[in-house]
Design a protein around this motif. Structure first.
Motif, PDB file in Angstrom:
ATOM      1  N   UNK A  97       0.866  -1.149   0.021  1.00 25.19           N
ATOM      2  CA  UNK A  97      -0.040  -0.003   0.120  1.00 25.19           C
ATOM      3  C   UNK A  97       0.776   1.294   0.118  1.00 25.19           C
ATOM      4  N   UNK A  98       1.077   1.684  -1.245  1.00 24.87           N
ATOM      5  CA  UNK A  98       2.302   2.634  -1.258  1.00 24.87           C
ATOM      6  C   UNK A  98       1.815   4.061  -1.450  1.00 24.87           C
ATOM      7  N   UNK A  99       0.877   4.726  -2.150  1.00 23.42           N
ATOM      8  CA  UNK A  99       0.279   6.055  -2.215  1.00 23.42           C
ATOM      9  C   UNK A  99      -1.078   6.066  -2.719  1.00 23.42           C
ATOM     10  N   UNK A 100      -1.710   7.443  -2.286  1.00 19.74           N
ATOM     11  CA  UNK A 100      -3.169   7.572  -2.727  1.00 19.74           C
ATOM     12  C   UNK A 100      -2.787   8.986  -3.044  1.00 19.74           C
ATOM     13  N   UNK A 101      -3.791   9.541  -3.931  1.00 18.86           N
ATOM     14  CA  UNK A 101      -3.907  10.916  -4.344  1.00 18.86           C
ATOM     15  C   UNK A 101      -5.417  11.058  -4.176  1.00 18.86           C
ATOM     16  N   UNK A 102      -5.501  12.429  -3.985  1.00 17.51           N
ATOM     17  CA  UNK A 102      -7.047  13.054  -4.013  1.00 17.51           C
ATOM     18  C   UNK A 102      -6.650  14.414  -4.388  1.00 17.51           C
ATOM     19  N   UNK A 103      -7.797  15.155  -5.046  1.00 17.70           N
ATOM     20  CA  UNK A 103      -7.771  16.617  -5.207  1.00 17.70           C
ATOM     21  C   UNK A 103      -7.575  17.509  -3.887  1.00 17.70           C
ATOM     22  N   UNK A 104      -7.989  16.874  -2.803  1.00 14.86           N
ATOM     23  CA  UNK A 104      -7.600  17.262  -1.422  1.00 14.86           C
ATOM     24  C   UNK A 104      -6.530  16.728  -0.698  1.00 14.86           C
ATOM     25  N   UNK A 105      -5.551  17.368  -0.324  1.00 13.66           N
ATOM     26  CA  UNK A 105      -4.372  16.803   0.521  1.00 13.66           C
ATOM     27  C   UNK A 105      -4.872  16.286   1.606  1.00 13.66           C
ATOM     28  N   UNK A 106      -5.672  16.981   2.349  1.00  9.92           N
ATOM     29  CA  UNK A 106      -6.410  16.608   3.909  1.00  9.92           C
ATOM     30  C   UNK A 106      -6.981  15.106   3.620  1.00  9.92           C
TER      31      UNK A 106
END
Length: 328
Positions: free
Chosen positions: A31-40
Protein backbone atom coordinates in the motif's frame (compact mmCIF):
# COMPACT_ATOMS: atom_id res chain seq x y z
CA UNK A 1 6.63 -12.77 -7.21
CA UNK A 2 8.15 -9.44 -6.14
CA UNK A 3 6.13 -6.96 -4.11
CA UNK A 4 4.79 -4.09 -6.21
CA UNK A 5 4.04 -0.53 -5.08
CA UNK A 6 0.34 0.11 -5.63
CA UNK A 7 -1.22 3.56 -5.73
CA UNK A 8 -4.86 4.61 -5.71
CA UNK A 9 -5.97 7.70 -7.63
CA UNK A 10 -9.12 8.98 -5.93
CA UNK A 11 -10.13 8.53 -2.30
CA UNK A 12 -13.87 7.77 -2.39
CA UNK A 13 -15.86 4.67 -1.52
CA UNK A 14 -14.54 2.35 -4.25
CA UNK A 15 -10.98 3.40 -3.36
CA UNK A 16 -11.68 2.18 0.19
CA UNK A 17 -12.81 -1.19 -1.18
CA UNK A 18 -9.56 -1.52 -3.11
CA UNK A 19 -7.60 -0.48 0.00
CA UNK A 20 -9.16 -3.41 1.92
CA UNK A 21 -7.90 -5.83 -0.75
CA UNK A 22 -4.44 -4.23 -0.97
CA UNK A 23 -4.08 -4.41 2.82
CA UNK A 24 -4.86 -8.13 2.60
CA UNK A 25 -2.25 -8.78 -0.11
CA UNK A 26 0.80 -7.52 1.73
CA UNK A 27 3.11 -10.30 0.60
CA UNK A 28 2.59 -9.28 -3.06
CA UNK A 29 1.36 -5.67 -3.00
CA UNK A 30 2.53 -2.70 -0.92
CA UNK A 31 0.00 0.00 0.00
CA UNK A 32 2.24 2.73 -1.34
CA UNK A 33 0.44 5.96 -2.28
CA UNK A 34 -2.96 7.63 -2.58
CA UNK A 35 -3.94 10.86 -4.32
CA UNK A 36 -6.95 13.11 -3.97
CA UNK A 37 -7.70 16.64 -5.16
CA UNK A 38 -7.70 17.40 -1.42
CA UNK A 39 -4.42 16.73 0.41
CA UNK A 40 -6.32 16.48 3.71
CA UNK A 41 -8.56 13.77 2.29
CA UNK A 42 -5.56 11.88 0.88
CA UNK A 43 -3.71 12.10 4.20
CA UNK A 44 -6.75 10.85 6.13
CA UNK A 45 -7.11 7.95 3.67
CA UNK A 46 -3.41 7.10 3.92
CA UNK A 47 -3.58 7.04 7.73
CA UNK A 48 -6.69 4.85 7.80
CA UNK A 49 -5.46 2.37 5.19
CA UNK A 50 -1.71 2.40 5.97
CA UNK A 51 -0.52 3.92 2.67
CA UNK A 52 2.99 5.34 2.83
CA UNK A 53 2.41 8.50 0.81
CA UNK A 54 -0.44 10.95 0.28
CA UNK A 55 -0.65 13.42 -2.59
CA UNK A 56 -2.93 16.42 -3.02
CA UNK A 57 -2.85 16.17 -6.81
CA UNK A 58 -3.11 13.36 -9.35
CA UNK A 59 -0.14 14.79 -11.23
CA UNK A 60 2.20 14.28 -8.24
CA UNK A 61 1.11 10.65 -7.90
CA UNK A 62 1.63 9.95 -11.62
CA UNK A 63 5.12 11.50 -11.44
CA UNK A 64 6.30 9.41 -8.45
CA UNK A 65 8.97 7.06 -9.86
CA UNK A 66 8.31 4.46 -7.11
CA UNK A 67 4.71 3.81 -8.20
CA UNK A 68 4.35 0.49 -10.10
CA UNK A 69 0.57 0.20 -10.56
CA UNK A 70 -2.16 2.87 -10.33
CA UNK A 71 -5.80 2.01 -9.65
CA UNK A 72 -8.15 4.68 -11.06
CA UNK A 73 -11.03 5.12 -8.59
CA UNK A 74 -12.66 8.32 -9.85
CA UNK A 75 -16.11 8.69 -11.54
CA UNK A 76 -16.53 7.28 -15.10
CA UNK A 77 -16.32 10.64 -16.82
CA UNK A 78 -12.83 11.23 -15.40
CA UNK A 79 -11.33 7.80 -16.17
CA UNK A 80 -9.98 8.78 -19.59
CA UNK A 81 -8.10 11.88 -18.40
CA UNK A 82 -6.87 10.27 -15.19
CA UNK A 83 -5.68 7.06 -16.87
CA UNK A 84 -4.08 8.99 -19.72
CA UNK A 85 -2.11 11.08 -17.22
CA UNK A 86 -0.69 7.89 -15.69
CA UNK A 87 -0.01 6.12 -19.00
CA UNK A 88 1.87 9.18 -20.27
CA UNK A 89 4.10 8.88 -17.20
CA UNK A 90 4.73 5.20 -18.02
CA UNK A 91 2.67 3.87 -15.12
CA UNK A 92 0.82 0.54 -15.31
CA UNK A 93 -2.89 1.27 -14.86
CA UNK A 94 -5.94 -0.62 -13.57
CA UNK A 95 -9.04 1.42 -14.45
CA UNK A 96 -12.27 0.89 -12.55
CA UNK A 97 -15.24 0.00 -14.75
CA UNK A 98 -16.70 1.47 -16.82
CA UNK A 99 -13.25 1.77 -18.44
CA UNK A 100 -14.14 5.11 -20.02
CA UNK A 101 -17.35 6.98 -20.84
CA UNK A 102 -17.45 5.73 -24.44
CA UNK A 103 -15.67 3.52 -26.97
CA UNK A 104 -13.79 6.39 -28.65
CA UNK A 105 -12.07 7.22 -25.36
CA UNK A 106 -11.35 3.53 -24.75
CA UNK A 107 -9.76 3.07 -28.18
CA UNK A 108 -7.59 6.16 -27.78
CA UNK A 109 -6.43 5.19 -24.28
CA UNK A 110 -5.56 1.65 -25.40
CA UNK A 111 -3.78 2.99 -28.52
CA UNK A 112 -1.65 5.28 -26.35
CA UNK A 113 -0.79 2.49 -23.88
CA UNK A 114 0.19 0.12 -26.69
CA UNK A 115 2.27 2.83 -28.37
CA UNK A 116 4.12 3.54 -25.09
CA UNK A 117 4.26 -0.18 -24.18
CA UNK A 118 2.51 0.46 -20.87
CA UNK A 119 0.30 -2.11 -19.10
CA UNK A 120 -3.39 -1.12 -18.97
CA UNK A 121 -6.50 -3.07 -18.01
CA UNK A 122 -10.10 -2.67 -16.90
CA UNK A 123 -11.10 -3.47 -13.32
CA UNK A 124 -14.37 -5.28 -14.07
CA UNK A 125 -13.82 -7.60 -11.10
CA UNK A 126 -16.33 -10.29 -12.17
CA UNK A 127 -14.06 -11.33 -15.05
CA UNK A 128 -11.15 -12.11 -12.73
CA UNK A 129 -12.99 -14.15 -10.09
CA UNK A 130 -13.08 -17.92 -9.56
CA UNK A 131 -16.88 -17.85 -9.90
CA UNK A 132 -16.51 -17.00 -13.57
CA UNK A 133 -14.41 -20.10 -14.19
CA UNK A 134 -16.77 -22.31 -12.17
CA UNK A 135 -19.73 -21.42 -14.43
CA UNK A 136 -17.56 -21.75 -17.57
CA UNK A 137 -16.53 -25.22 -16.41
CA UNK A 138 -20.16 -26.27 -15.75
CA UNK A 139 -21.16 -25.15 -19.25
CA UNK A 140 -18.16 -26.94 -20.80
CA UNK A 141 -19.13 -30.14 -18.96
CA UNK A 142 -22.60 -29.93 -20.51
CA UNK A 143 -24.39 -30.21 -17.15
CA UNK A 144 -27.38 -28.22 -18.50
CA UNK A 145 -27.11 -29.56 -22.04
CA UNK A 146 -27.01 -27.02 -24.85
CA UNK A 147 -27.36 -23.43 -23.53
CA UNK A 148 -30.39 -21.68 -25.04
CA UNK A 149 -31.12 -18.47 -23.17
CA UNK A 150 -29.73 -16.19 -20.50
CA UNK A 151 -31.27 -13.67 -18.14
CA UNK A 152 -29.56 -11.14 -15.92
CA UNK A 153 -30.82 -8.32 -13.75
CA UNK A 154 -28.90 -5.86 -11.59
CA UNK A 155 -31.21 -3.30 -10.06
CA UNK A 156 -30.31 -1.24 -6.99
CA UNK A 157 -31.93 2.00 -5.75
CA UNK A 158 -29.10 4.52 -6.02
CA UNK A 159 -31.15 7.68 -5.55
CA UNK A 160 -28.81 8.72 -2.71
CA UNK A 161 -25.84 8.96 -5.13
CA UNK A 162 -25.90 12.36 -6.80
CA UNK A 163 -23.34 11.39 -9.49
CA UNK A 164 -25.81 8.78 -10.84
CA UNK A 165 -28.13 11.60 -11.96
CA UNK A 166 -25.45 13.76 -13.53
CA UNK A 167 -24.83 13.37 -17.29
CA UNK A 168 -21.59 15.36 -16.91
CA UNK A 169 -20.32 12.48 -14.73
CA UNK A 170 -21.59 9.83 -17.20
CA UNK A 171 -24.38 8.95 -14.78
CA UNK A 172 -27.25 6.53 -15.36
CA UNK A 173 -27.92 2.85 -14.76
CA UNK A 174 -26.09 1.40 -17.78
CA UNK A 175 -22.44 2.21 -17.03
CA UNK A 176 -22.79 1.53 -13.31
CA UNK A 177 -25.11 -1.50 -13.10
CA UNK A 178 -26.11 -2.62 -16.58
CA UNK A 179 -22.50 -3.21 -17.49
CA UNK A 180 -22.53 -6.25 -15.19
CA UNK A 181 -25.48 -7.70 -17.12
CA UNK A 182 -23.67 -7.13 -20.42
CA UNK A 183 -20.56 -8.74 -18.91
CA UNK A 184 -22.50 -11.79 -17.72
CA UNK A 185 -23.94 -12.26 -21.21
CA UNK A 186 -20.56 -11.67 -22.87
CA UNK A 187 -18.69 -14.12 -20.63
CA UNK A 188 -21.04 -17.02 -21.36
CA UNK A 189 -22.70 -16.26 -24.72
CA UNK A 190 -19.93 -14.27 -26.43
CA UNK A 191 -20.30 -11.09 -28.46
CA UNK A 192 -21.64 -12.23 -31.84
CA UNK A 193 -24.93 -10.36 -31.52
CA UNK A 194 -27.24 -10.48 -34.53
CA UNK A 195 -30.11 -8.36 -33.23
CA UNK A 196 -30.71 -5.88 -30.41
CA UNK A 197 -34.05 -4.65 -29.09
CA UNK A 198 -33.95 -2.30 -26.13
CA UNK A 199 -35.72 0.49 -24.32
CA UNK A 200 -34.84 2.83 -21.50
CA UNK A 201 -36.76 5.06 -19.12
CA UNK A 202 -34.90 8.31 -18.62
CA UNK A 203 -34.79 10.82 -15.79
CA UNK A 204 -35.36 14.51 -16.45
CA UNK A 205 -31.56 15.01 -16.33
CA UNK A 206 -31.36 12.85 -19.48
CA UNK A 207 -29.64 9.79 -18.01
CA UNK A 208 -31.08 6.28 -18.22
CA UNK A 209 -32.83 5.12 -15.03
CA UNK A 210 -34.22 1.73 -16.14
CA UNK A 211 -33.02 -0.35 -19.10
CA UNK A 212 -34.51 -3.41 -20.80
CA UNK A 213 -32.24 -5.12 -23.36
CA UNK A 214 -32.86 -8.15 -25.59
CA UNK A 215 -29.99 -9.74 -27.52
CA UNK A 216 -30.33 -12.42 -30.20
CA UNK A 217 -27.02 -14.04 -31.08
CA UNK A 218 -25.83 -15.30 -34.46
CA UNK A 219 -26.14 -18.90 -33.21
CA UNK A 220 -29.76 -18.35 -32.12
CA UNK A 221 -29.22 -17.96 -28.37
CA UNK A 222 -31.12 -15.18 -26.62
CA UNK A 223 -30.38 -12.93 -23.66
CA UNK A 224 -32.69 -10.65 -21.67
CA UNK A 225 -30.86 -8.07 -19.55
CA UNK A 226 -32.50 -5.66 -17.12
CA UNK A 227 -31.10 -2.90 -14.94
CA UNK A 228 -32.48 -0.08 -12.83
CA UNK A 229 -31.13 2.55 -10.46
CA UNK A 230 -34.58 3.32 -9.00
CA UNK A 231 -36.00 -0.15 -8.23
CA UNK A 232 -34.67 -3.30 -6.57
CA UNK A 233 -32.60 -4.70 -5.10
CA UNK A 234 -32.41 -7.57 -7.61
CA UNK A 235 -29.00 -9.01 -8.50
CA UNK A 236 -29.02 -12.40 -10.21
CA UNK A 237 -28.35 -14.30 -13.43
CA UNK A 238 -29.65 -17.49 -15.00
CA UNK A 239 -28.51 -19.61 -17.95
CA UNK A 240 -31.09 -22.05 -19.33
CA UNK A 241 -30.14 -25.11 -21.33
CA UNK A 242 -31.86 -28.09 -22.93
CA UNK A 243 -31.33 -30.18 -19.77
CA UNK A 244 -31.49 -27.69 -16.92
CA UNK A 245 -30.35 -24.29 -15.71
CA UNK A 246 -27.57 -22.55 -13.78
CA UNK A 247 -28.56 -19.82 -11.33
CA UNK A 248 -26.12 -17.23 -10.03
CA UNK A 249 -26.70 -14.93 -7.07
CA UNK A 250 -24.97 -11.52 -7.20
CA UNK A 251 -23.88 -10.86 -10.79
CA UNK A 252 -20.94 -8.64 -9.89
CA UNK A 253 -19.39 -10.99 -7.30
CA UNK A 254 -21.00 -14.44 -7.39
CA UNK A 255 -22.14 -15.45 -3.89
CA UNK A 256 -23.90 -18.68 -4.93
CA UNK A 257 -24.05 -20.92 -8.01
CA UNK A 258 -26.77 -23.56 -8.28
CA UNK A 259 -27.40 -26.17 -10.98
CA UNK A 260 -30.93 -27.56 -11.52
CA UNK A 261 -32.30 -30.18 -13.88
CA UNK A 262 -35.44 -29.61 -15.96
CA UNK A 263 -37.61 -30.98 -13.16
CA UNK A 264 -36.27 -28.34 -10.77
CA UNK A 265 -34.11 -30.72 -8.73
CA UNK A 266 -30.96 -29.15 -7.29
CA UNK A 267 -28.07 -31.12 -8.84
CA UNK A 268 -25.12 -29.27 -7.38
CA UNK A 269 -24.05 -26.08 -5.64
CA UNK A 270 -20.31 -25.58 -6.23
CA UNK A 271 -18.35 -23.94 -3.46
CA UNK A 272 -17.00 -20.47 -4.20
CA UNK A 273 -13.56 -19.84 -2.65
CA UNK A 274 -13.35 -17.47 0.34
CA UNK A 275 -12.06 -14.00 -0.54
CA UNK A 276 -10.79 -10.79 1.03
CA UNK A 277 -13.51 -8.79 -0.74
CA UNK A 278 -13.12 -9.83 -4.40
CA UNK A 279 -10.95 -6.93 -5.52
CA UNK A 280 -7.81 -8.97 -4.89
CA UNK A 281 -8.31 -11.11 -8.01
CA UNK A 282 -7.94 -8.20 -10.44
CA UNK A 283 -4.86 -6.92 -8.59
CA UNK A 284 -3.19 -10.35 -8.66
CA UNK A 285 -4.04 -10.68 -12.36
CA UNK A 286 -2.27 -7.36 -12.95
CA UNK A 287 0.79 -8.54 -11.00
CA UNK A 288 0.96 -11.75 -13.07
CA UNK A 289 0.57 -9.88 -16.35
CA UNK A 290 3.17 -7.26 -15.41
CA UNK A 291 5.65 -9.97 -14.39
CA UNK A 292 5.12 -11.65 -17.76
CA UNK A 293 5.62 -8.22 -19.42
CA UNK A 294 2.16 -8.36 -21.00
CA UNK A 295 0.37 -5.11 -21.82
CA UNK A 296 -3.10 -6.46 -20.93
CA UNK A 297 -4.74 -9.10 -18.74
CA UNK A 298 -5.90 -12.30 -20.42
CA UNK A 299 -9.02 -12.19 -18.21
CA UNK A 300 -10.03 -8.83 -19.72
CA UNK A 301 -8.19 -8.17 -23.00
CA UNK A 302 -8.34 -4.74 -24.61
CA UNK A 303 -10.54 -6.10 -27.42
CA UNK A 304 -13.20 -7.08 -24.88
CA UNK A 305 -13.07 -3.69 -23.14
CA UNK A 306 -13.69 -1.99 -26.50
CA UNK A 307 -16.47 -4.46 -27.40
CA UNK A 308 -18.46 -3.75 -24.22
CA UNK A 309 -17.93 0.01 -24.55
CA UNK A 310 -19.24 -0.22 -28.15
CA UNK A 311 -22.29 -2.19 -26.98
CA UNK A 312 -23.04 0.54 -24.41
CA UNK A 313 -22.53 3.28 -27.01
CA UNK A 314 -25.03 1.57 -29.35
CA UNK A 315 -27.59 1.22 -26.60
CA UNK A 316 -27.23 4.86 -25.53
CA UNK A 317 -27.61 6.01 -29.14
CA UNK A 318 -30.83 4.00 -29.39
CA UNK A 319 -32.12 5.68 -26.22
CA UNK A 320 -30.90 9.19 -27.07
CA UNK A 321 -28.62 9.31 -24.05
CA UNK A 322 -25.49 11.42 -24.60
CA UNK A 323 -23.10 13.02 -22.14
CA UNK A 324 -22.38 16.76 -22.56
CA UNK A 325 -18.66 16.18 -23.22
CA UNK A 326 -19.56 13.90 -26.17
CA UNK A 327 -21.70 16.47 -27.98
CA UNK A 328 -19.82 18.60 -30.47
Amino acid sequence: MKQINMAILGAGNIARQMAVAVNGLQSQVRAYAVASRSLEKAEAFAREWHFQKAYGSYEELAADPEVDLVYIATPHAMHYDNARLCVEQGKAVLVEKAFTANAAQARELIRLAEEKKVFLTEAIWTRYMPGRQIVESLLAQGVIGEPISLEAEFSVPLSHKQRMYDPALAGGALLDLGMYCLTFASMYFGDEIAEVTSRAEKLDTGVDAMDDIYYTYVDGKKAHLRTSMITGPVNRGEIKGTQGRIEVDTLNNFTAIRVYDNAGNLLQEPEIPAQINGYEYEVLACVRAMEAENLECEEMPHSETIEIMEQMDRLRREWGVAYPFEVE
